[in-house]
Write a protein that holds these residues in place. Structure first.
Motif, short mmCIF file in Angstrom:
data_model
loop_
_atom_site.label_atom_id
_atom_site.label_comp_id
_atom_site.label_asym_id
_atom_site.label_seq_id
_atom_site.Cartn_x
_atom_site.Cartn_y
_atom_site.Cartn_z
N LEU A 1 -9.17 -0.44 0.14
CA LEU A 1 -9.68 -0.06 1.46
C LEU A 1 -11.09 0.45 1.26
O LEU A 1 -11.31 1.54 0.73
N ALA B 1 0.84 -1.20 0.00
CA ALA B 1 0.00 0.00 0.00
C ALA B 1 0.88 1.24 0.00
O ALA B 1 2.04 1.21 0.42
N GLU B 2 0.29 2.33 -0.45
CA GLU B 2 0.98 3.62 -0.39
C GLU B 2 1.03 4.11 1.05
O GLU B 2 0.21 3.72 1.88
N TYR C 1 -3.88 -0.95 -3.08
CA TYR C 1 -4.53 -1.50 -1.88
C TYR C 1 -6.02 -1.15 -1.89
O TYR C 1 -6.40 -0.01 -2.13
N TRP D 1 -3.44 6.49 7.06
CA TRP D 1 -4.88 6.56 7.36
C TRP D 1 -5.26 5.53 8.42
O TRP D 1 -5.98 5.84 9.38
N ILE E 1 -10.72 8.62 3.07
CA ILE E 1 -9.93 7.46 2.65
C ILE E 1 -9.20 7.80 1.35
O ILE E 1 -9.81 8.23 0.38
N ASP F 1 -7.16 7.44 -2.22
CA ASP F 1 -7.10 6.52 -3.36
C ASP F 1 -5.75 5.82 -3.34
O ASP F 1 -4.73 6.42 -3.01
N ASP F 2 -5.76 4.55 -3.69
CA ASP F 2 -4.53 3.75 -3.68
C ASP F 2 -4.67 2.67 -4.74
O ASP F 2 -5.50 1.77 -4.61
N HIS G 1 -14.88 4.41 -2.27
CA HIS G 1 -14.41 3.40 -1.32
C HIS G 1 -15.56 2.75 -0.54
O HIS G 1 -15.39 2.40 0.63
N ARG H 1 0.22 6.85 2.37
CA ARG H 1 -0.95 7.58 2.85
C ARG H 1 -2.05 6.63 3.33
O ARG H 1 -2.83 6.99 4.22
N THR H 2 -2.12 5.42 2.75
CA THR H 2 -3.08 4.42 3.23
C THR H 2 -2.66 3.89 4.59
O THR H 2 -3.48 3.75 5.50
#
Length: 414
Positions: free
Chosen positions: A226, A198-199, A224, A205, A218, A220-221, A411, A201-202
């Motif tokens: 979520l 995952a990035e 991943y 979060w 949430i 965007d990734d 999401h 930022r995920t």
């Protein structure tokens, strides 16, 4: 089981740490024996590859001239993790002459008290070590006992994964452990996220949500998934669909999980004669280790952790069966003990069935309530199991609505 395999490739950080630890073990073993062994402290958040590193160390040490024969032990205070490590040790032939090379801490302490010190003890999930007496364990602190029985004790530790009052340490005690190791140059920290693809930022979060109690939009990734489910039925349907995609023969690693907010009593059945269940409205699913299986199926499951067994796609796991394991996808039901009020998470111990987290604890001669901290850690463990994705449903209406707002249109699992 692949995660705990000693043949899992190490990243640069893990490889450097492993070499450093070997050097520290060699130095410690050369020193004259003292009453108290040396601690090597491996720190790192969930998913930073601590177990992979420890497993690698374990295998290499058992084949090293650095230590005496039959003088390396691996301990973990978690039944499912012990099952996996024992299976790996058996397959590699490490237990042919030494059946107890993998065990739980209490067993090791009972067997080795009064005997000569062993060279090295490796402790996975050391945040689960007991810090008070319990049933078969008559001591007060398992780590202190291990340091009397081994020349070197290597521990893997994350304070945000302490889950029970019987293993509780306050921040000051954890800091002292780390500072003592740091003073001797024996503290190593892993920082690279190895579990979640995952990035950043995920990952941020999830940490903001679980640890800090904040719900942001949430992100965007592309790597991943979520998403917030609109019902437990849709959550389970998604997990089953992902499980079928990943592996059509037996169990893959997509499973349902939940906070311990519904009754479960080990080795007892509920009064209605059914099994212990997670229930939300008209929907329900059995808790972990509840679906009966045949003798043949039991043989097939021997040596497999809960998540690896085929029937568990229709059960709901908990920290007692999933801590320390990776899932490709996790479907997490956040029960009524986790609420959202006035813009932040709160933890309601009255709504939890997890007595190991909600009972009071005697600490420094005072009865204290650490349920908020331990219930927070329970949520953290569940939310950080997924390698490729996480799907969430919350029972508390305010929390569910806050998550849906954070999800926007992109999401939501509809």
């Amino acid at each position: 089981m692949f995660k705990a395999s000693p043949f899992h490739s190490l990243n640069a950080e893990q490889h450097e740490s492993k070499n450093e630890i070997f050097g520290k073990i060699e130095s410690a073993l050369k020193e004259s024996s003292t009453e108290r062994g040396k601690t090597i402290f491996i720190a790192g958040q969930a998913g930073t590859g601590k177990t992979v590193l420890l497993s690698n160390l374990f295998y290499d040490l058992t084949n090293s001239s650095l230590v005496r024969k039959d003088s390396v032990y691996l301990l973990v205070n978690h039944d499912q993790q012990k099952t996996v490590y024992k299976t790996i040790a058996h397959k590699l032939g490490l237990d042919h002459e030494h059946k107890d090379i993998v065990s739980k801490p209490t067993h090791f302490i009972q067997k080795h008290t009064g005997a000569a010190k062993v060279d090295v003890v490796l402790v996975d999930e050391a945040h689960l070590l007991l810090t008070q007496g319990k049933m078969a364990y008559r001591g007060h602190n398992q780590l202190e006992d291990l340091l009397k029985l081994a020349k070197v004790v290597v521990i893997v530790f994350d304070k945000y994964q302490i889950l029970t009052t019987e293993g509780y340490l306050d921040d000051m005690a954890v800091r002292k452990l780390e500072d003592d190791a740091e003073r001797e140059g024996n503290r190593i920290e892993l920082t690279h996220q190895e579990r979640m693809i995952a990035e950043q930022r995920t990952i941020d979060w999830l940490r903001n949500f679980a640890i800090d109690g904040r719900i942001n939009a949430i992100p965007d990734d592309a790597q991943y998934q979520l998403k917030i489910a609109t019902s437990p039925e849709k959550l389970h349907a998604k997990i089953k669909a992902l499980d079928r995609l990943k592996n059509s023969n037996g169990a893959s690693l997509a499973r349902m999980l939940a906070t311990f907010d519904w009754p479960y009593v080990e080795k007892r059945k509920p009064k209605d004669g059914d099994c212990w269940r997670v229930k939300i409205g008209t929907w329900s699913l059995p808790w972990n280790l509840q679906i009966p299986i045949s003798r043949q199926e039991k043989r097939r499951n021997k040596g497999l952790a809960w998540a690896e067994q085929f029937q568990t796609i229709n059960e709901v796991g908990s920290t007692f069966t999933i801590q320390g394991f990776d899932l490709n996808y996790a479907g997490v039901i956040i029960g009524p003990s986790v609420k959202y009020r006035d813009g932040k998470l709160i933890f309601d111990k009255q709504a939890s069935k997890n007595k190991k987290a909600t009972n009071q604890r005697t600490w420094k001669h005072q009865k204290i309530d650490v349920s908020e901290e331990l219930l927070r850690n329970e949520l953290n463990v569940l939310l950080t199991c997924g390698v490729h994705g996480l799907y969430i449903f919350a029972v508390d209406e305010e929390l569910q609505q806050a998550l849906l707002r954070a999800a926007g249109n992109q999401h939501i699992l509809r």
